[in-house]
Design a protein around this motif. Structure first.
Motif, short mmCIF file in Angstrom:
data_model
loop_
_atom_site.label_atom_id
_atom_site.label_comp_id
_atom_site.label_asym_id
_atom_site.label_seq_id
_atom_site.Cartn_x
_atom_site.Cartn_y
_atom_site.Cartn_z
N THR A 26 -0.63 -4.18 -8.37
CA THR A 26 -1.04 -4.82 -7.12
C THR A 26 -0.90 -6.33 -7.23
N ILE A 27 -1.42 -6.90 -8.32
CA ILE A 27 -1.32 -8.34 -8.53
C ILE A 27 0.14 -8.77 -8.66
N TYR A 388 6.81 7.38 -4.70
CA TYR A 388 5.84 6.61 -5.46
C TYR A 388 6.43 5.34 -6.08
N THR A 389 6.98 4.47 -5.25
CA THR A 389 7.40 3.16 -5.72
C THR A 389 6.28 2.17 -5.46
N TRP A 390 6.01 1.29 -6.42
CA TRP A 390 4.94 0.30 -6.24
C TRP A 390 5.27 -0.65 -5.09
N ALA A 391 6.49 -1.10 -5.01
CA ALA A 391 6.85 -2.07 -3.98
C ALA A 391 6.56 -1.53 -2.59
N GLY A 392 6.91 -0.29 -2.35
CA GLY A 392 6.67 0.31 -1.04
C GLY A 392 5.20 0.52 -0.76
N ASN A 393 4.45 0.95 -1.77
CA ASN A 393 3.05 1.27 -1.55
C ASN A 393 2.18 0.03 -1.41
N ILE A 394 2.49 -1.04 -2.14
CA ILE A 394 1.68 -2.25 -2.08
C ILE A 394 1.95 -3.04 -0.81
N ARG A 395 3.03 -2.72 -0.11
CA ARG A 395 3.35 -3.44 1.14
C ARG A 395 2.19 -3.41 2.12
N LYS A 396 1.46 -2.31 2.16
CA LYS A 396 0.33 -2.19 3.09
C LYS A 396 -0.78 -3.18 2.73
N ILE A 397 -1.04 -3.40 1.44
CA ILE A 397 -2.05 -4.38 1.05
C ILE A 397 -1.61 -5.78 1.44
#
Length: 402
Positions: A26-27, A388-397
């Motif tokens: 996330t960071i 389950y890619t981090w880049a795609g999932n963290i976009r919402k945050i």
């Protein structure tokens, strides 16, 4: 560029266990477009040296050691006074002072709390009433922690069971309060979000941000491949001082592995992970069981394994260990609890077994068919690449704090 203050109950480095993997990524992704400051605790003094890695991502970093003995005493005292164990376990006055100082000095656009005990630092001195309105407050619950305590209660005797159930009830009240005060409440899966909504009928502003996996790092590359094992090799990966992992591998060694070994003599079961407690170390006395302790690079162990087993009977949310094994292209046999937040289909991406007998039969069947393991592993890899890619999932945050 938005300014974000990130509070974490455990230092997000190295990213080698579930909560640290999520907070680190996330960071890492927020830092690409935002100015991030970090305050966190370290319950392992060896992790204090990793401040420099986090400083490469963050504008300011404060890492405070957490004395786990004192933390347990504080937690017990808190419980006896009618509060939760969890809050005071993770409370440090110095953490509070740094938080107060930084929020006075810097006009943050958002504060993100990772894990519910971090919210207590915002509840002191009317911070939310006086300053909270000028910044977005984001709580990453990840899992419904209160439900974990209920699960623990079911696995223990009357007295600890009573304590754990009471902690679960109190923690749920605390989680409900946080949800009312914060602008956003994040959970790791739709099932966790639905569970929280079911427990808190007035829940508001709920979002789902799944975990991810670094598919560039976790891959079954031929250039890294270990030599072929001489014996049938199974593997479990996880922090081996965490109760759910300890209970899971203990159950597997007791109830599943003997049946597998009768079918496949010479079977090796590698338990790979840091800080194995006494009961886990004792498992190494069993024929075929190998307890590694901490390893610098877990990928060679995955590559050596014919099959990954995830025998968790206590689990919440999305298990990173499942995603990593799938990303490595390994066939996975898991309990329903271990995969319930992932959405993978039984028989297509993983094999799900809900009893010791079915678990042993599934392992034995897959071990007898290299083709079936290869097909399952390829489908698993494609699934995590898509979902389950981090880049795609963290976009919402990112949208929450911008």
């Amino acid at each position: 560029m938005s300014r974000v203050l990130y509070l974490a109950h455990r230092i997000p480095y190295p990213p080698n266990k579930g909560d640290k993997i999520r907070s680190y990524n996330t960071i890492r992704h927020l830092a690409q477009n935002h100015e991030v400051d970090l305050i966190c605790l370290a319950d392992d003094r060896r992790d204090l040296k990793h401040r420099k890695e986090l400083s490469a991502l963050c504008r300011k970093v404060a890492v405070l050691p957490l004395n786990t003995f004192k933390a347990k005493v504080n937690g017990v005292c808190s419980f006896l006074k009618g509060a939760t164990i969890s809050e005071r376990y993770f409370y440090r006055r110095r953490f509070q002072r740094i938080f107060n100082a930084w929020t006075r000095e810097t006009p943050y656009d958002a504060v993100i709390c990772f894990s519910s005990p971090m919210a207590q630092y915002l509840l002191e001195d009317d911070f939310i009433a006086t300053k909270g309105g000028s910044m977005r407050l984001v709580m990453d619950f990840c899992d419904v922690d209160s439900e974990k305590w209920v699960q623990y209660a079911a696995k223990h005797g009357p007295l600890p069971g009573m304590v754990f159930r009471r902690e679960g009830m109190r923690l749920l009240d605390y989680e409900r309060r946080i949800n009312r005060l914060f602008d956003h409440s994040i959970f790791v899966s739709e099932k966790e979000a639905a569970l929280f909504k079911g427990r808190c009928r007035d829940a508001r502003n709920i979002s789902v941000v799944p975990n991810g996996v670094d598919c560039d790092y976790f891959h079954d590359g031929a250039s890294f491949r270990a030599s072929a094992p001489r014996d049938p090799t199974l593997m479990f990966a996880g922090a081996m001082d965490y109760y759910a992992n300890v209970e899971g591998v203990s159950w597997f060694c007791r109830a599943v592995l003997p049946a597998v070994s009768r079918t496949l003599p010479g079977t090796v079961f590698n338990i790979v992970g840091s800080n194995p407690n006494a009961s886990v170390r004792a498992l190494a006395e069993k024929d075929g069981v190998n307890v590694t302790g901490f390893v610098e690079d877990i990928r060679p162990w995955y590559r050596e394994a014919d099959l990954c087993v995830i025998p968790l009977r206590i689990a919440r949310g999305v298990q990173n260990k499942v995603l990593e094994a799938m990303a490595m292209g390994k066939a996975v046999v898991a309990t329903p609890q271990a995969v319930e937040g992932i959405g993978a289909r039984d028989g297509e991406h993983v094999v799900v077994a809900d009893t010791a007998e079915r678990f042993a039969a599934s392992v034995s069947s897959l071990m007898a068919s290299p083709e079936a393991r290869t097909t399952l592993g390829r489908a698993a890899r494609l699934y995590v690449e898509r979902e389950y890619t981090w880049a795609g999932n963290i976009r919402k945050i990112r949208t929450m704090v911008s």
